[in-house]
Design a protein around this motif. Structure first.
Motif, PDB file in Angstrom:
ATOM      1  N   GLN A   1      33.484 -18.780  34.823  1.00 43.93           N
ATOM      2  CA  GLN A   1      34.810 -18.771  35.430  1.00 43.93           C
ATOM      3  C   GLN A   1      34.911 -17.894  36.670  1.00 43.93           C
ATOM      4  N   THR A   2      34.043 -16.849  36.779  1.00 44.89           N
ATOM      5  CA  THR A   2      34.225 -15.901  37.884  1.00 44.89           C
ATOM      6  C   THR A   2      33.137 -15.948  38.952  1.00 44.89           C
ATOM      7  N   ALA A   3      31.918 -16.335  38.586  1.00 50.21           N
ATOM      8  CA  ALA A   3      30.818 -16.205  39.544  1.00 50.21           C
ATOM      9  C   ALA A   3      30.925 -17.234  40.675  1.00 50.21           C
ATOM     10  N   ASP A   4      30.510 -16.822  41.868  1.00 52.10           N
ATOM     11  CA  ASP A   4      30.334 -17.789  42.957  1.00 52.10           C
ATOM     12  C   ASP A   4      29.035 -18.536  42.757  1.00 52.10           C
ATOM     13  N   THR A   5      28.033 -17.769  42.320  1.00 47.04           N
ATOM     14  CA  THR A   5      26.710 -18.347  42.107  1.00 47.04           C
ATOM     15  C   THR A   5      26.172 -17.840  40.784  1.00 47.04           C
ATOM     16  N   ILE A   6      25.485 -18.709  40.082  1.00 45.04           N
ATOM     17  CA  ILE A   6      24.849 -18.268  38.841  1.00 45.04           C
ATOM     18  C   ILE A   6      23.346 -18.405  38.986  1.00 45.04           C
ATOM     19  N   TRP A   7      22.636 -17.351  38.575  1.00 42.81           N
ATOM     20  CA  TRP A   7      21.189 -17.434  38.474  1.00 42.81           C
ATOM     21  C   TRP A   7      20.882 -17.610  37.001  1.00 42.81           C
ATOM     22  N   LEU A   8      20.272 -18.741  36.684  1.00 38.20           N
ATOM     23  CA  LEU A   8      20.012 -19.062  35.299  1.00 38.20           C
ATOM     24  C   LEU A   8      18.531 -18.862  35.023  1.00 38.20           C
ATOM     25  N   MET A   9      18.246 -18.008  34.056  1.00 41.16           N
ATOM     26  CA  MET A   9      16.850 -17.679  33.769  1.00 41.16           C
ATOM     27  C   MET A   9      16.496 -18.134  32.367  1.00 41.16           C
ATOM     28  N   ASN A  10      15.313 -18.648  32.165  1.00 38.22           N
ATOM     29  CA  ASN A  10      14.811 -18.772  30.796  1.00 38.22           C
ATOM     30  C   ASN A  10      13.305 -18.638  30.800  1.00 38.22           C
ATOM     31  N   ARG A  11      12.742 -18.626  29.603  1.00 34.46           N
ATOM     32  CA  ARG A  11      11.325 -18.310  29.503  1.00 34.46           C
ATOM     33  C   ARG A  11      10.437 -19.452  29.991  1.00 34.46           C
ATOM     34  N   GLU A  12      10.899 -20.673  29.765  1.00 39.22           N
ATOM     35  CA  GLU A  12      10.039 -21.823  30.037  1.00 39.22           C
ATOM     36  C   GLU A  12      10.027 -22.224  31.510  1.00 39.22           C
ATOM     37  N   GLU A  13      11.219 -22.172  32.148  1.00 37.30           N
ATOM     38  CA  GLU A  13      11.314 -22.698  33.508  1.00 37.30           C
ATOM     39  C   GLU A  13      11.526 -21.577  34.509  1.00 37.30           C
ATOM     40  N   THR A  14      11.388 -21.913  35.783  1.00 34.71           N
ATOM     41  CA  THR A  14      11.678 -20.905  36.789  1.00 34.71           C
ATOM     42  C   THR A  14      13.182 -20.780  36.968  1.00 34.71           C
ATOM     43  N   LEU A  15      13.576 -19.652  37.563  1.00 37.40           N
ATOM     44  CA  LEU A  15      14.984 -19.351  37.744  1.00 37.40           C
ATOM     45  C   LEU A  15      15.672 -20.434  38.590  1.00 37.40           C
ATOM     46  N   LYS A  16      16.844 -20.899  38.125  1.00 36.62           N
ATOM     47  CA  LYS A  16      17.630 -21.869  38.890  1.00 36.62           C
ATOM     48  C   LYS A  16      18.872 -21.162  39.402  1.00 36.62           C
ATOM     49  N   SER A  17      19.212 -21.413  40.640  1.00 34.89           N
ATOM     50  CA  SER A  17      20.426 -20.807  41.143  1.00 34.89           C
ATOM     51  C   SER A  17      21.346 -21.890  41.693  1.00 34.89           C
ATOM     52  N   GLY A  18      22.635 -21.695  41.546  1.00 35.97           N
ATOM     53  CA  GLY A  18      23.586 -22.680  42.036  1.00 35.97           C
ATOM     54  C   GLY A  18      24.997 -22.310  41.649  1.00 35.97           C
ATOM     55  N   THR A  19      25.973 -23.066  42.107  1.00 46.86           N
ATOM     56  CA  THR A  19      27.345 -22.813  41.675  1.00 46.86           C
ATOM     57  C   THR A  19      27.416 -23.182  40.194  1.00 46.86           C
ATOM     58  N   PRO A  20      28.301 -22.495  39.450  1.00 49.67           N
ATOM     59  CA  PRO A  20      28.361 -22.718  38.002  1.00 49.67           C
ATOM     60  C   PRO A  20      28.524 -24.202  37.675  1.00 49.67           C
ATOM     61  N   GLU A  21      29.385 -24.897  38.411  1.00 50.46           N
ATOM     62  CA  GLU A  21      29.704 -26.282  38.100  1.00 50.46           C
ATOM     63  C   GLU A  21      28.477 -27.187  38.257  1.00 50.46           C
ATOM     64  N   ASP A  22      27.711 -26.965  39.359  1.00 48.56           N
ATOM     65  CA  ASP A  22      26.518 -27.786  39.577  1.00 48.56           C
ATOM     66  C   ASP A  22      25.504 -27.595  38.460  1.00 48.56           C
ATOM     67  N   LEU A  23      25.376 -26.352  38.007  1.00 46.92           N
ATOM     68  CA  LEU A  23      24.409 -26.079  36.946  1.00 46.92           C
ATOM     69  C   LEU A  23      24.824 -26.758  35.650  1.00 46.92           C
TER      70      LEU A  23
ATOM     71  N   LEU B   1      35.543  -6.930  39.597  1.00 47.34           N
ATOM     72  CA  LEU B   1      34.353  -7.210  40.409  1.00 47.34           C
ATOM     73  C   LEU B   1      34.585  -8.400  41.330  1.00 47.34           C
ATOM     74  N   LYS B   2      35.231  -9.443  40.795  1.00 42.90           N
ATOM     75  CA  LYS B   2      35.524 -10.637  41.578  1.00 42.90           C
ATOM     76  C   LYS B   2      36.404 -10.268  42.789  1.00 42.90           C
ATOM     77  N   ARG B   3      37.449  -9.476  42.496  1.00 39.81           N
ATOM     78  CA  ARG B   3      38.375  -9.095  43.556  1.00 39.81           C
ATOM     79  C   ARG B   3      37.659  -8.242  44.606  1.00 39.81           C
ATOM     80  N   LEU B   4      36.802  -7.308  44.133  1.00 43.32           N
ATOM     81  CA  LEU B   4      36.091  -6.432  45.067  1.00 43.32           C
ATOM     82  C   LEU B   4      35.192  -7.225  45.998  1.00 43.32           C
ATOM     83  N   ALA B   5      34.515  -8.235  45.446  1.00 45.84           N
ATOM     84  CA  ALA B   5      33.619  -9.043  46.274  1.00 45.84           C
ATOM     85  C   ALA B   5      34.409  -9.705  47.391  1.00 45.84           C
TER      86      ALA B   5
END
Lengths: 350, 345
Positions: free
Chosen positions: B224-246, B201-205
């Motif tokens: 290790q592979t995502a450019d961006t991660i969308w982090l979801m949980n029940r309490e907070e709203t979705l956070k998006s960012g590069t894996p390292e920043d999160l 998937l990484k290569r295809l992107a």
């Protein structure tokens, strides 16, 4: 590894063999019966100089319409079964199993029997058999049951439970038919009972004129559904994902299935198990579930099986005939048993 | 074919992302009440971007997936793919923008790999699904991308779970859409297959400039592979960012916090929390000490570098020197080391 799916026979060869088989069985069906007419004599009759005038009469009035009906019925009821198996994603679906034939019977019973039961008018069963009214009632009956089973199956994910639902609808329609019989003229009841045995010989030219075009048209239509049906095999969401309008496709399949199953049942009586068994034979024979091949393959196999069943039911050489419905059940039920036993998990049978 | 090519070109020049949402609120509405899982989302995916959606079970990952895919109606707001509202789109148009790989079980006895992948070409073929030579080329390329060229004539049902998943990815590739959406594509797969799918998937992107959006439970792989991660949980709203920043912002720890394990920012992985029995000093920083540290931590000891504790361990000449309560032990391997410590305490 790639050899796993290699055909023992090339697909075109299967088609040639299939057509050859249909032609020879068609001739055999024309030739055999209470009176044996040799193939040589068949050619004489067709060319217009029969050895016996009575043979010409038997040939044109009985054997020829019956053999044509066998092909139409076999192909039609089998494709109806295939459409239902894909629609319900259930390898054991078929017109007789899910109560569709019962629905058609109910339509027929309502049309024929209610006239005496309610209005006290005696209908001529033979006359009614060819009429458009009867066909429409049978189609309406099968459509009603199919729609109900589909509605129920939307709430049930288990395949076997859906079959039980179909069975229950069958019982319910059967009960209504019994009530109608209870209030009907005895002669009419007997006619109706004979009709439920299933017979291809009841279809005369005048009736074939109605049935032929209807079945031929719906068979042609079903050939157009191969794309949608393949997509449906992957499941509704995947089908939507490749641009198939699932709701519309489902409606099309229900309509064609009810028209085919209803029309055939109206003319020949209910025919058991052919609709379930033949699609599986075709899958085995053509080694594919791809509907592009499977739909015409099922039509061909259905025609062949129906011709064989008809020949058997005529009991060649004897003066008696067997009820067609029993012959098809004796052929079809073991096939279904074999499928269940072979695929302990039913879902693998597609 | 042509229309998609032009869409791809156009969107590549635009600053607009291939997918974006406007005030999207997802959830379920019953007669009595409304359950909002995420509110007022404004998220986007760009071409060539690999986005991983992660979050604990039950936080609404599948609902978000299904809503973005147009399989479920949002409570409010819109999702646009290539500037088209997914909830207001013709089926054939939809199928040219977005392809799906779902968790739905596919049961299709005698369909070959070729049969399945060519279903991906349905949006482009006529009523009889007749394939042109250009369709065959795309199918071949798609099979090649997932390393299944030699599997063309195999029956789908006879394949392993990993191979089946690759066939469905090839189907999505054959559909040739600017956006591919995959719901837990690595579920039920073993580690090599999980890694392979993510690598593909990484290569295809990167190679095809397609936007790839997937949900997963594989946090390590996603980091290790995502450019961006969308982090979801029940309490907070979705956070998006590069894996390292999160990771640095502490979001990962917060979302997946539990008494049973902690998220180790340094290694980027989760560690099981063991009750502490005491401290052990361990010298050395080589491979041997690293694994000895893991063993000791598992046994409930906190490992420290300074040597002022009652138990100290030194690795020299392929042996372990253990000093405990004034006595010195020589141990052959970590197993012996552990059992010696256990006996004495």
């Amino acid at each position: 590894m790639a050899a796993i799916n290699s055909y023992i026979l090339k697909p075109w060869l299967v088609v040639v063999i299939g057509i050859g088989l249909i032609i020879s069985l068609f001739l055999l069906d024309l030739s055999l019966g209470s009176v044996k007419i040799s193939v040589e004599e068949l050619l004489n009759i067709i060319s217009g100089n029969p050895s016996k005038k009575s043979w010409e009469y038997i040939f044109f009035s009985f054997r020829l319409p019956k053999a044509i009906t066998a092909i139409l019925t076999g192909a039609g009821i089998s494709v109806a079964g295939l459409q239902m198996q894909t629609l319900f994603k259930n390898p054991l679906a078929g017109p007789s199993v899910l109560g569709i034939s019962h629905g058609a019977s109910l339509g027929v019973a309502v049309f024929v029997l209610s006239s005496t039961a309610i209005f006290g008018v005696t209908t001529n069963f033979q006359e009614a058999l060819g009429s458009w009214g009867l066909v429409l009632f049978a189609i309406a009956g099968s459509f009603l049951v199919l729609l109900s089973v589909l509605f129920a199956s939307a709430r049930i994910s288990d395949g076997v439970t859906v079959l039980i639902v179909g069975l229950m609808f069958g019982f319910m329609t059967g009960a209504v038919v019994s009530i109608l019989q209870y209030f009907s003229d005895p002669e009419l009841i007997q006619n109706f009972l004979v009709w439920t045995f299933g017979s291809l010989s009841g279809v005369a030219w005048s009736q074939l004129r109605v049935m032929g075009p209807v079945i031929a048209l719906t068979l042609l239509l079903s050939l157009l559904y191969s794309k949608q049906m393949n997509a449906l095999l992957l499941g509704e969401n995947y089908a939507t994902g490749v641009g198939i309008n699932v709701a519309r496709t489902r409606l099309k399949l229900i309509l064609t299935t009810s028209v085919v199953a209803g029309t055939i049942t109206a003319f020949t009586g209910p025919i058991a198990f052919i609709g379930v068994a033949v699609p599986h034979l075709a899958r085995l024979l053509f080694r594919t579930s791809n509907h592009k091949i499977l739909i015409p393959g099922t039509m061909m196999s259905g025609a062949v099986i129906m011709l064989i069943c008809d020949i058997v039911s005529q009991v060649p050489g004897a003066q008696t005939t067997l009820p067609l419905n029993s012959v098809t059940a004796l052929f079809g039920a073991p096939v279904i048993l074999a499928i269940i036993i072979k695929n302990k998990k039913m879902k693998g049978a597609f | 074919m042509e229309s998609i090519a032009t869409i791809n070109q156009e969107t590549a020049h635009l600053t607009r992302p291939i997918l974006y949402t406007q005030g999207l609120t997802i959830g379920y509405k019953t007669k009595r009440n409304t359950l909002e899982l995420e509110k007022d989302l404004n998220i986007k995916i760009r071409n060539g971007e690999l986005v991983c959606l992660i979050g604990p079970n039950g936080c609404g990952k599948s609902t978000l997936m299904r809503t973005i895919a147009g399989l479920q109606k949002p409570l409010h707001g819109e999702t646009f793919i290539a500037e088209v509202d997914v909830n207001n789109i013709k089926p054939h148009q939809y199928a040219k923008l977005l392809s799906l790989v779902l968790t739905d079980k596919v049961n299709v006895g005698a369909m070959t790999v070729m049969d399945i992948v060519s279903i991906g070409r349905y949006p482009y073929t006529n009523y009889f699904a007749r394939l042109k030579s250009s369709d065959y080329e795309i199918i071949e390329r798609s099979l090649d991308s997932v390393h299944l060229t030699s599997y063309k004539d195999r029956f789908f049902n006879e394949l392993s779970d990993g191979e089946k998943q690759r066939v469905l990815i090839a189907k999505a590739l054959a559909q040739d859409t600017p956006l591919i959406l995959l719901d837990e594509p690595t579920a039920h797969l073993d580690l090599p297959n999980r890694v392979e799918i993510m690598n593909i998937l990484k290569r295809l992107a990167k190679e095809t400039n397609k936007a790839i959006f997937l949900s997963t439970h594989e946090l390590d792989l996603a980091l290790q592979t995502a450019d961006t991660i969308w982090l979801m949980n029940r309490e907070e709203t979705l956070k998006s960012g590069t894996p390292e920043d999160l990771v640095l912002s502490g979001m990962f720890e917060r979302v997946f916090k539990s008494s049973a394990f902690t998220f180790d920012k340094l290694s980027g992985s989760f560690k099981v929390v063991h009750p502490t029995k005491g401290k052990v000093s361990l010298s050395g920083n080589d491979v041997h000490s690293t694994w000895a540290r893991r063993a000791l931590e598992r046994d409930g000891y906190q490992v420290v570098q300074d040597a002022d504790w009652p138990i100290s361990i030194l690795h020299e000449e392929d042996r372990w020197k253990l000093e405990m309560n004034g006595k010195t032990f020589q141990c052959q391997d970590i197993g012996e080391l552990l059992s010696t410590i256990r006996e004495a305490n």
